[in-house]
Every structure is written in C-alpha cells, then in structure tokens.
Write an enzyme that holds these catalytic residues in place. Structure first.
Site, short mmCIF file in Angstrom:
data_model
loop_
_atom_site.label_atom_id
_atom_site.label_comp_id
_atom_site.label_asym_id
_atom_site.label_seq_id
_atom_site.Cartn_x
_atom_site.Cartn_y
_atom_site.Cartn_z
N TYR A 177 1.62 19.78 -30.42
CA TYR A 177 0.13 20.98 -30.66
C TYR A 177 0.68 22.13 -31.45
CZ TYR A 177 0.86 24.03 -27.18
OH TYR A 177 1.92 24.79 -26.37
N CYS A 178 -0.22 22.56 -32.62
CA CYS A 178 -0.69 23.81 -33.26
C CYS A 178 -1.25 24.59 -32.82
CB CYS A 178 -0.24 22.74 -34.64
SG CYS A 178 0.04 24.40 -35.72
N ARG A 179 -2.16 25.04 -33.95
CA ARG A 179 -3.74 26.27 -33.66
C ARG A 179 -4.89 25.32 -33.42
NH1 ARG A 179 -0.48 29.67 -38.96
NH2 ARG A 179 0.46 31.21 -37.19
#
Length: 221
Positions: A177-179
């Site tokens: 997952y990221c921003r």
C-alpha cells in the site's frame, strides 16, 4: 440590496470549501498532509512550488478550515483538520472517476498495467491479516511510515526488493500500500515482486483512507 436567505448564506459557506479545493496544487498539498504533518518548506519541495506560493495555498486551506497549524520552535507545521478531509477528497475522486472519461484515460496512461494490478479492499485486507495470510508492505517514504502505518506492516521501497527479498515470507500473499489509489509506488512494488515470482497485490486505497475508515494504525518512535 436583498438580504441573503439562511440557505443562501449556508451555500456561501459550503462554496468556501469548494473554492479551496479548486486548485490542483492545493489538492496535492492535501495529499501530502494526509500522510503526516509537514512544514511549508517540506511541502514546497514535495509540490515543486516556491515557499511563498506554498504558503499562500496553505493560508487558503487554513481559512477554509481544511488544515490546522501548530508552532514547533521556529517552525510552523501544518496538518489536516480531520480525517473527514480525506473522505471529502475521496468522494471528489470517486465522482470524477464516474463522470469524467479523461480520469480513466489518464489513470491507464499514468499507472502502467493498472488493469492487471489486482487490488483488494481494506476490509478484505483486515480479514486476511486476522487469518495471518498476508505480509503487508508500506512503500511510502520512511518519515510517512514512521508517522503512522498499518500494524505489522514492513517498510520496503520498490528499489530495495532485490536486496531484501530474503526478509519476505513467500508462502504468504504480499499486499503493498501507498499514499492512495493513484500512488505509483504500490504499482511499482507489485511489479517488482511479481518479477521475482512472488504473489503480490495492492491495497485499493492508501493509508489515509485506511485511517479515515477508523481502521488500526501504529507509529514508529
């Protein structure tokens, strides 16, 4: 002059929020603040804006009550006024995805192999974590990971995969997952892992949406 009705006065206040969001630069600033609080100088570098321009955008956001500010020594640190701001931007994004064909075209151009990158929802990820079926990777910059991440998530950047591959349990599915949903790092991570023959998925949204939904996070001190 006719006195505005109460409804008209309310709409005027609602329009202040809409006006504050009517800037791609301010939306980008809000995206960075959704990860962690930041100074004007940090936001200026991230958004490739001058400090003066960044400060003006922050004042607009502050006047619209979308961000708060606190003083830390000589620094002024900005943060989102609340998780509801994340939900507001997510709603804006969903509406654009539904009604603006250009959004989908840009997404497929900008995010390589988007259609092939299977994504799972936050609810499904939480269930898989509970069954100990996944290894979760946070692929954001280190400072954002330290400020808050999904409990148990490992901090790993896409360019580090080859040298740290031995740290990953390849018997489990890996979820990166990221921003947020349009952050390229999670796509790059999934590509890198699949290049090494590892089953990998990406989280549909990002850490801000996870947190705004009331799901658990932890910090690194």
């Amino acid at each position: 002059m006719t006195t505005p009705t109460p409804k008209q006065q309310l709409n005027t206040q609602f329009a202040l929020i809409a006006q504050a969001l009517a800037s791609p630069q301010r939306l980008e600033i809000l995206d960075y603040l959704a990860q962690t609080e930041r100074s004007v100088e940090e936001l200026s570098q991230l958004a490739s804006l001058s400090v003066a321009n960044t400060s003006r955008h922050l004042q607009t956001l502050k006047q619209s009550a979308l961000v708060n500010v606190r003083t830390d020594g000589k620094r002024r640190l900005y943060r989102l006024a609340g998780d509801d701001v994340v939900q507001l931007i997510a709603s804006l994004r969903r509406t654009a995805e539904l009604h603006l064909a250009e959004v989908e075209r840009l997404a497929h151009t900008y995010l390589t192999n988007k259609a092939e990158m299977e994504a799972i929802s936050a609810e499904e990820l939480l269930a898989r974590i509970g069954r100990d079926e996944v290894t979760v990777l946070d692929v954001r910059p280190a400072a954002e990971y330290a400020a808050g991440h999904i409990p148990g998530a490992i901090h790993l950047l896409p360019e580090e995969v080859a040298e740290r591959l031995h740290e990953l349990d390849d018997s489990k599915t890996i979820v990166a997952y990221c921003r947020g949903p349009y952050c390229v790092y999670s796509f790059q991570m999934v590509q890198a892992l699949r290049g090494h023959g590892i089953t990998a998925l990406r989280l549909q949204d990002g850490l801000p949406e996870w947190k705004a939904a009331g799901l658990p996070t932890q910090t690194t001190h």
